[in-house]
Scaffold this motif. Structure first.
Motif, PDB file in Angstrom:
ATOM      1  N   LYS A  71       0.676  -1.540  -0.009  1.00  0.00           N
ATOM      2  CA  LYS A  71       0.494  -0.094  -0.076  1.00  0.00           C
ATOM      3  C   LYS A  71       0.956   1.233   0.000  1.00  0.00           C
ATOM      4  N   PRO A  72       0.846   2.557  -0.619  1.00  0.00           N
ATOM      5  CA  PRO A  72       0.794   3.306  -0.288  1.00  0.00           C
ATOM      6  C   PRO A  72       1.399   3.814   0.695  1.00  0.00           C
ATOM      7  N   THR A  73       0.774   4.204   1.499  1.00  0.00           N
ATOM      8  CA  THR A  73       0.980   4.015   3.331  1.00  0.00           C
ATOM      9  C   THR A  73       2.354   3.507   3.583  1.00  0.00           C
ATOM     10  N   SER A  77       7.684   3.462   4.930  1.00  0.00           N
ATOM     11  CA  SER A  77       8.972   2.446   6.501  1.00  0.00           C
ATOM     12  C   SER A  77      10.004   1.603   5.654  1.00  0.00           C
ATOM     13  N   VAL A  78       9.313   0.747   4.706  1.00  0.00           N
ATOM     14  CA  VAL A  78       9.545  -0.307   4.666  1.00  0.00           C
ATOM     15  C   VAL A  78      10.572  -0.081   3.411  1.00  0.00           C
ATOM     16  N   PHE A  79      10.849   1.135   2.384  1.00  0.00           N
ATOM     17  CA  PHE A  79      12.074   1.443   1.505  1.00  0.00           C
ATOM     18  C   PHE A  79      13.012   1.910   2.949  1.00  0.00           C
ATOM     19  N   LYS A  80      13.136   2.688   3.746  1.00  0.00           N
ATOM     20  CA  LYS A  80      13.598   2.933   5.603  1.00  0.00           C
ATOM     21  C   LYS A  80      14.651   1.716   5.260  1.00  0.00           C
ATOM     22  N   LYS A 126      -2.612  -0.087  11.750  1.00  0.00           N
ATOM     23  CA  LYS A 126      -3.402   0.099  11.662  1.00  0.00           C
ATOM     24  C   LYS A 126      -3.328   1.521  10.902  1.00  0.00           C
ATOM     25  N   ASN A 127      -3.019   2.235  12.489  1.00  0.00           N
ATOM     26  CA  ASN A 127      -2.584   3.355  11.724  1.00  0.00           C
ATOM     27  C   ASN A 127      -0.850   3.648  11.338  1.00  0.00           C
ATOM     28  N   ASP A 128      -1.753   4.615  10.033  1.00  0.00           N
ATOM     29  CA  ASP A 128      -0.262   5.505   8.707  1.00  0.00           C
ATOM     30  C   ASP A 128      -0.028   6.071   8.296  1.00  0.00           C
ATOM     31  N   ASN A 129       0.328   6.744   9.770  1.00  0.00           N
ATOM     32  CA  ASN A 129       0.414   7.813  10.490  1.00  0.00           C
ATOM     33  C   ASN A 129       1.775   8.134  10.094  1.00  0.00           C
ATOM     34  N   VAL A 130       2.982   9.172   9.288  1.00  0.00           N
ATOM     35  CA  VAL A 130       4.014   9.046   9.486  1.00  0.00           C
ATOM     36  C   VAL A 130       4.990   9.457  10.735  1.00  0.00           C
ATOM     37  N   GLN A 131       4.441   9.764  11.468  1.00  0.00           N
ATOM     38  CA  GLN A 131       5.409  10.337  12.656  1.00  0.00           C
ATOM     39  C   GLN A 131       5.515   8.460  13.255  1.00  0.00           C
ATOM     40  N   SER A 132       4.585   7.929  13.478  1.00  0.00           N
ATOM     41  CA  SER A 132       4.190   6.461  13.886  1.00  0.00           C
ATOM     42  C   SER A 132       6.023   5.622  12.962  1.00  0.00           C
ATOM     43  N   ASN A 133       6.066   5.806  11.664  1.00  0.00           N
ATOM     44  CA  ASN A 133       6.312   5.020  11.456  1.00  0.00           C
ATOM     45  C   ASN A 133       8.006   5.478  11.957  1.00  0.00           C
ATOM     46  N   ASP A 134       7.919   6.870  11.517  1.00  0.00           N
ATOM     47  CA  ASP A 134       9.780   7.827  12.364  1.00  0.00           C
ATOM     48  C   ASP A 134       9.734   6.575  13.191  1.00  0.00           C
ATOM     49  N   ILE A 136       8.906   4.001  14.780  1.00  0.00           N
ATOM     50  CA  ILE A 136       9.191   1.984  14.729  1.00  0.00           C
ATOM     51  C   ILE A 136      10.809   2.253  13.689  1.00  0.00           C
ATOM     52  N   ILE A 137      11.073   3.425  13.237  1.00  0.00           N
ATOM     53  CA  ILE A 137      12.632   3.387  12.760  1.00  0.00           C
ATOM     54  C   ILE A 137      13.037   3.752  13.901  1.00  0.00           C
ATOM     55  N   LYS A 138      12.795   4.995  14.404  1.00  0.00           N
ATOM     56  CA  LYS A 138      13.996   5.465  15.705  1.00  0.00           C
ATOM     57  C   LYS A 138      14.112   3.774  16.052  1.00  0.00           C
ATOM     58  N   SER A 139      13.402   3.262  16.358  1.00  0.00           N
ATOM     59  CA  SER A 139      13.104   1.650  16.954  1.00  0.00           C
ATOM     60  C   SER A 139      14.119   0.845  16.732  1.00  0.00           C
ATOM     61  N   ALA A 140      14.240   0.894  15.168  1.00  0.00           N
ATOM     62  CA  ALA A 140      14.800  -0.259  14.820  1.00  0.00           C
ATOM     63  C   ALA A 140      16.563   0.054  14.961  1.00  0.00           C
ATOM     64  N   MET A 141      16.246   1.066  14.361  1.00  0.00           N
ATOM     65  CA  MET A 141      17.971   1.597  14.138  1.00  0.00           C
ATOM     66  C   MET A 141      18.799   1.428  15.504  1.00  0.00           C
TER      67      MET A 141
END
Length: 160
Positions: A71-73, A77-80, A126-134, A136-141
Motif C-alpha cells: 500500500k502506498p502508506t 517504512s519498508v523502503f527505509k 492500522k495507524n498509517d501516519n508518518v510519525q508512528s513510522n518514524d 518504528i524506524i528510530k527503534s529499529a536503528m
C-alpha cells in the motif's frame, strides 16, 4: 495535482519493492560466501544450514511483499528498513574475510528475522501516519546499534 500524487505514490512503492529485492540479493550473496567459508567446518556448516532452514520454514514476508506489492502508506517504512538492513548485509559481505563465519551467520539470521518482524509490524499496523513510522524506524536503528556493540564485544572475545 491528483494524478501527480498517484504517480509519486506508485514510484515510492516500486522503490520499496526494489529495495527489498536488493536485500534478498544481498542475503543470497552472503549465504554463498558463508557456504564456501564454512565448507570444511562441520559445526559451522550445520549452523548455517539451520539458519537457512529457519528462514525457509518461516513465512517470508519479504517474498510476499515483493510478489503482492505494498500500500502506498507502507512504502516509506519498508523502503527505509530494507535500505538499512541491506547496508548492514553489504558491510558484512565486504568484511567477510575479516570476520568469523559464526558472527556472519548470526548477522545474516538477525537481519532476516528483524526485517521480517518489522514487515509484519508494518503490514499489521492500522495507524498509517508518518510519525508512528518514524518512531518504528528510530527503534529499529537503536536495536541495530545495540547489535553492533554486541558484535564488537563478541569479536573481541574471539580474538583473545
Amino acid at each position: 495535482m491528483f494524478t501527480n500524487s498517484i504517480i509519486i505514490s506508485s514510484y515510492a512503492v516500486n522503490n520499496a519493492v526494489e529495495s527489498l529485492k536488493k536485500l534478498k540479493k544481498s542475503e543470497d550473496k552472503l549465504k554463498k560466501i558463508l557456504k564456501l567459508k564454512v565448507k570444511n567446518n562441520d559445526k559451522l556448516e550445520n549452523y548455517l544450514n539451520t539458519v537457512n532452514n529457519i528462514s525457509k520454514n518461516n513465512v517470508d514476508l519479504m517474498d510476499i511483499i515483493i510478489k503482492a506489492g505494498l500500500k502506498p502508506t507502507q512504502e516509506r517504512s519498508v523502503f527505509k528498513y530494507s535500505e538499512l538492513f541491506n547496508k548492514k548485509l553489504i558491510l558484512e559481505i565486504e568484511g567477510a574475510d575479516r570476520k568469523s563465519a559464526e558472527v556472519s551467520i548470526n548477522i545474516l539470521h538477525n537481519t532476516h528475522s528483524s526485517m521480517n518482524n518489522k514487515l509484519r509490524q508494518i503490514y499489521n499496523t492500522k495507524n498509517d501516519n508518518v510519525q508512528s513510522n518514524d518512531e518504528i524506524i528510530k527503534s529499529a536503528m537503536n536495536i541495530i546499534k545495540k547489535e553492533k556493540k554486541e558484535e564488537k564485544r563478541y569479536e573481541y572475545r574471539i580474538n583473545l
